[in-house]
Design a protein around this motif. Sequence first.
Motif, PDB file in Angstrom:
ATOM      1  N   PRO A   1      -6.817  -6.831  76.998  1.00 23.60           N
ATOM      2  CA  PRO A   1      -7.925  -5.994  77.496  1.00 23.60           C
ATOM      3  C   PRO A   1      -9.218  -6.383  76.804  1.00 23.60           C
ATOM      4  N   GLU A   2     -10.326  -6.143  77.471  1.00 18.37           N
ATOM      5  CA  GLU A   2     -11.623  -6.558  76.962  1.00 18.37           C
ATOM      6  C   GLU A   2     -12.457  -5.340  76.592  1.00 18.37           C
ATOM      7  N   GLN A   3     -13.424  -5.553  75.678  1.00 17.06           N
ATOM      8  CA  GLN A   3     -14.433  -4.546  75.295  1.00 17.06           C
ATOM      9  C   GLN A   3     -13.774  -3.244  74.845  1.00 17.06           C
ATOM     10  N   LEU A   4     -12.727  -3.363  73.989  1.00 21.06           N
ATOM     11  CA  LEU A   4     -12.065  -2.174  73.461  1.00 21.06           C
ATOM     12  C   LEU A   4     -12.965  -1.494  72.438  1.00 21.06           C
TER      13      LEU A   4
ATOM     14  N   LEU B   1     -17.611  13.959  66.391  1.00 22.72           N
ATOM     15  CA  LEU B   1     -16.617  15.005  66.170  1.00 22.72           C
ATOM     16  C   LEU B   1     -15.742  14.640  64.979  1.00 22.72           C
ATOM     17  N   SER B   2     -15.256  15.671  64.264  1.00 20.55           N
ATOM     18  CA  SER B   2     -14.486  15.437  63.043  1.00 20.55           C
ATOM     19  C   SER B   2     -12.990  15.452  63.282  1.00 20.55           C
ATOM     20  N   THR B   3     -12.489  15.821  64.514  1.00 25.64           N
ATOM     21  CA  THR B   3     -11.036  15.909  64.731  1.00 25.64           C
ATOM     22  C   THR B   3     -10.554  15.157  65.967  1.00 25.64           C
ATOM     23  N   SER B   4     -11.375  14.334  66.616  1.00 27.02           N
ATOM     24  CA  SER B   4     -10.929  13.599  67.802  1.00 27.02           C
ATOM     25  C   SER B   4     -11.601  12.233  67.869  1.00 27.02           C
ATOM     26  N   LEU B   5     -10.907  11.286  68.590  1.00 27.76           N
ATOM     27  CA  LEU B   5     -11.426   9.938  68.835  1.00 27.76           C
ATOM     28  C   LEU B   5     -11.156   9.562  70.285  1.00 27.76           C
ATOM     29  N   GLN B   6     -12.089   8.870  70.919  1.00 25.75           N
ATOM     30  CA  GLN B   6     -11.909   8.445  72.305  1.00 25.75           C
ATOM     31  C   GLN B   6     -11.897   6.907  72.371  1.00 25.75           C
ATOM     32  N   ALA B   7     -10.819   6.335  73.066  1.00 25.56           N
ATOM     33  CA  ALA B   7     -10.698   4.888  73.238  1.00 25.56           C
ATOM     34  C   ALA B   7     -11.009   4.522  74.677  1.00 25.56           C
ATOM     35  N   SER B   8     -11.661   3.346  74.885  1.00 23.97           N
ATOM     36  CA  SER B   8     -11.936   2.848  76.237  1.00 23.97           C
ATOM     37  C   SER B   8     -11.925   1.335  76.191  1.00 23.97           C
ATOM     38  N   TRP B   9     -11.628   0.696  77.351  1.00 26.03           N
ATOM     39  CA  TRP B   9     -11.595  -0.763  77.441  1.00 26.03           C
ATOM     40  C   TRP B   9     -11.834  -1.202  78.870  1.00 26.03           C
ATOM     41  N   LYS B  10     -11.989  -2.499  79.044  1.00 25.14           N
ATOM     42  CA  LYS B  10     -12.177  -3.090  80.360  1.00 25.14           C
ATOM     43  C   LYS B  10     -10.901  -3.819  80.733  1.00 25.14           C
ATOM     44  N   ALA B  11     -10.443  -3.634  82.008  1.00 29.21           N
ATOM     45  CA  ALA B  11      -9.189  -4.243  82.441  1.00 29.21           C
ATOM     46  C   ALA B  11      -9.281  -5.764  82.432  1.00 29.21           C
TER      47      ALA B  11
ATOM     48  N   THR C   1       0.116   3.003  79.627  1.00 27.11           N
ATOM     49  CA  THR C   1      -0.606   3.331  80.866  1.00 27.11           C
ATOM     50  C   THR C   1      -0.372   2.230  81.882  1.00 27.11           C
ATOM     51  N   GLY C   2      -0.686   2.581  83.135  1.00 21.39           N
ATOM     52  CA  GLY C   2      -0.673   1.562  84.177  1.00 21.39           C
ATOM     53  C   GLY C   2      -1.890   0.672  84.083  1.00 21.39           C
ATOM     54  N   SER C   3      -1.904  -0.343  84.921  1.00 18.55           N
ATOM     55  CA  SER C   3      -2.990  -1.320  84.839  1.00 18.55           C
ATOM     56  C   SER C   3      -4.322  -0.764  85.311  1.00 18.55           C
ATOM     57  N   SER C   4      -4.316   0.440  85.954  1.00 22.86           N
ATOM     58  CA  SER C   4      -5.577   0.989  86.485  1.00 22.86           C
ATOM     59  C   SER C   4      -6.269   1.920  85.507  1.00 22.86           C
ATOM     60  N   LEU C   5      -5.584   2.473  84.486  1.00 20.34           N
ATOM     61  CA  LEU C   5      -6.179   3.417  83.537  1.00 20.34           C
ATOM     62  C   LEU C   5      -6.787   2.622  82.380  1.00 20.34           C
TER      63      LEU C   5
END
Length: 997
Positions: A451-454, A461-471, A497-501
Amino acid sequence: GTFLNLSVRDHGRSDSLLLSWDEPEGGVMGYSLALSSLRPDKLLQNRSIGPNSTSFWFHGLTPGTYYKVEVTATLACMDITSQIVTGQTSPAPVHNLHLSSGGSPAVLQASWERASGQLDGYHLALHHSDSRTLVRNASVPPSATAFRFEGLLAGSEYALKVSTLSGGSQAGVSVHEWTAPSIPTQLRLTPGSSTSLFASWAGAEGAAWLHLTLHNLLTRTVAKTLSAKRGLTSYTFEHLHPGTQYWLGLSATAGPYTTMGPNATAWTYPLSPGNVTLSSVEEQSSLQAHWNSPAGERDFYLVTLREGEDGAATKNISVGGDSSHVTFHGLSPGKRYSVQVTAVAGPYRASEYSTAAWTKPLPPSSVRLCNQGSSSSLLAQWEEAMGEAYMLALNAMELPVKTSSLLRGVTNFTYEGLRPGTLYSFEISTVAGPYISEPQRITNWTYPLPPEQLTLSNQGLSTSLQASWKAASAGGTGYTGTLWETKSQRCIRNVTTGSSLTNVTFEDLVPGRQYTLEIVATAGPYKSPMQSATDWTYPVAVPRVTLTSIRHPLGLTAFWDKAAGDVDQFHLQLYSKNIPAQRNITVGPKTQNFTFLGLVSGIQYFLKVTVLAGPYRSSSHFATEWTYPLSLANVSIQPGRKPQELHVSWVESGGGREHLVQLSAAESLSIIRNVSVPHGVNHIDLKGLVPGSRYRVEIFSQAGPHRSSSQTVIGYTAPLPPLSLSAIPVSTSCALAVRWETPPGQRDGYVLSVHEEGASSSAKNLDVGKDSTNITLAQLAPGTCYLVEIWAVAGLYRSLPKNVTGCTVPAAPTKLSITNSGSSSELHARWDKPPGRRDHYRVNIYSLTSQSRERVRTLRPDAQNVTWTHLEAGSRFAVQVTAVKGSFEASSENVTQWTYPLAPSNLTLSSPSASTLWVSWAAVERGAEGYVVDLYDAASHGRVGHVVLKRHTRSHTFSNLSPGTHYSVAVRATAGPYHAATLNFTHCTREYEAARC
């Protein structure tokens, strides 16, 4: 009496003597004969015979013996006459003479029985019968009955004659015999061809005849026979059977002797088989070889199966000599074979080869298709199979098939430019000659792209993290990820996850903690290279901070409560509004207090504590506190603007309200003065003091309720400078005498500085006692001016300087030399630069040989040479160099040198007489100190005359010369060590007859 003419002979008989005589004139009545031995003289026989006899035989005598015979004749007149003679019987020959070789090829042994009668010895003569040459000649004593002849020729006939010697007579007996033949050596029997054998041997000269017999060992019959005379060493047997073993026997004959020689065995070469072929049969991995049997014999056939291009032998089979085929089983599939059929006869072989044939190939084994972690390539590998080449094919759904052909020896192939994350099928077959094996098949996936651009973000926020990437751009079946605590490496969450998420959020995390997300794309069993991202949850600030002042050591101590969650570090920021600088300190996560030292005293500070977690921070509220005031630092005392003043200064540290300056005498410690100075002032001038005296100062500081005292400092007022300074040179000793007068006030001593005029080096300082008023400066440079400065010293301080300049006497130039470079009008003077300095040089030159005026030149102080021109040729000059410094001078020694002379001119030669030669010349200007005239024989170039003349001479006559001879003359002008010569002129002395030369 009447002579009987008596004689005695043996007529070759060894036991008789015949007497004969002439009948006397007048008749005879009868004869009386007496035979006696000589030693001893003894009568042996006595005979009387009638008158008609004139001879008589004595028999029964001993062979080889001397006898005395007396014949007495009774004449008719009754008178008698007699005559005595001596005679010798012939020696007897030896008996039973025998000559034997005893079987030896080089020795003959002769033996005999002793000859009867008397003898002196034996003579033996051995002849070679064929060449009729005498081989040995020997004499042996009478007692010998045998003799050994050695070193004879083998297989030869010899004749021996043994003669019995007695006096001048001899009797001989001869005998013939052969030496035994020698056995020929090194018998060799080698094949010359398939139908001939070549026999050779050595040592054949030792036999009269050689007999060779060749046997066919196969048929056990005699194939060839040969008899040859002495000397033959080789023979070729023709028309034999190919591939047959033969046995050769050899014997040597000489006279009655025959010796069996060596024997040898050999085979004729076999013939090679014909029409050799190799072909396949129905049975798998089998080949059959065929051939035609040639003429002749052979022991067997050796059939060799050869494998591959290099023809390495892999199987050997022996079959009977009548066989014509053989089958090879269990061969390697897919291999190239050829066969060699060899007819073997004894050690010899004859081979024929077939053309190549192939066995059917098998497909490669252990076929693998590996992606090696690549998303665009697959590596096909296999174990090598026997054959010539491989056929490869790669295909995937909806993609074109890729085919390739590779030569044998390659066991891998890489497919490039493939689609990432795709399932491929690979097929491979083996090619061997005309055969192709069944294919081997295998499948595998290319690696998916990551995956790209992870990214991983706390978004404040002090109690959560969000991850995102490019397929990924192509291929793949989905994504798998894991969230880790970075420090502990503890797994927190797994996500698939599937390839679309392309994003996911992680909740309920610990504040200020670092987390790492690792995520891969999947395709079949493979995962892409891992992509990772790291971030921290936002930290929480500390709830309470306090700041407390401490006095010893001066500082502030900070305290704070523990923050919730994780902390990487605490950052402490301490600052004051009174000063621009601030203190920034970072401490570990378990620290809850810190002490700041080295702060400015007596001022207010502010503190802020910041929690650090990764790149993020949270800060507390400010805390404040004051430091204790400190005593003054860097208090110093220096002389004031006047020698009666002291300048006191200090550096304020931190805050404070005022300072109290206390002055006292250093020796008595009595307080002289107290002065109050407001805060912010950092110096004061104390006046009305004694020059060059020592004082003590102490300063007290106050800030609020706190007071502190500075260290006690001791200082001096400046001393007054010396008076009436002077510096006078001391004759020629390179020294200066320095004097001065004592100034008012106190001092610890004087410092004298001496600096060379124009020098880059630092001045030389001398310490002088406080009561001194003079000093002599020695070991100075000659001819040099020095700046002399003097100060009065009190403590670390000096008075204003007094200075004066004095100059030393210069040093005279040394190693003055004058050289002449070959000029008649120039001289070049050089000298070594003397130590020290000078204003200039004065150089004087004057002639020692004329009354010309003295010449003077002035040169710069760094000059070391000068050239004088337009001088008189051939003159001696004196030069002196003087160093001048002000009114002082120093001169070198006088040095002399000559200018070159000028060569004479107008050289004239004449011969006033047959034995003289007159030379004249003219001088150029003053010219020279003198002249040298040399006379040479023009033919031999040898010098025959030499004369040295004074400067005023202009001619010279050479005497006692040879008439009619060519002479060469050279005239040289001289001046000191120098000379200048004319060209050689040649002239002839007169002949006596006054003929011309």
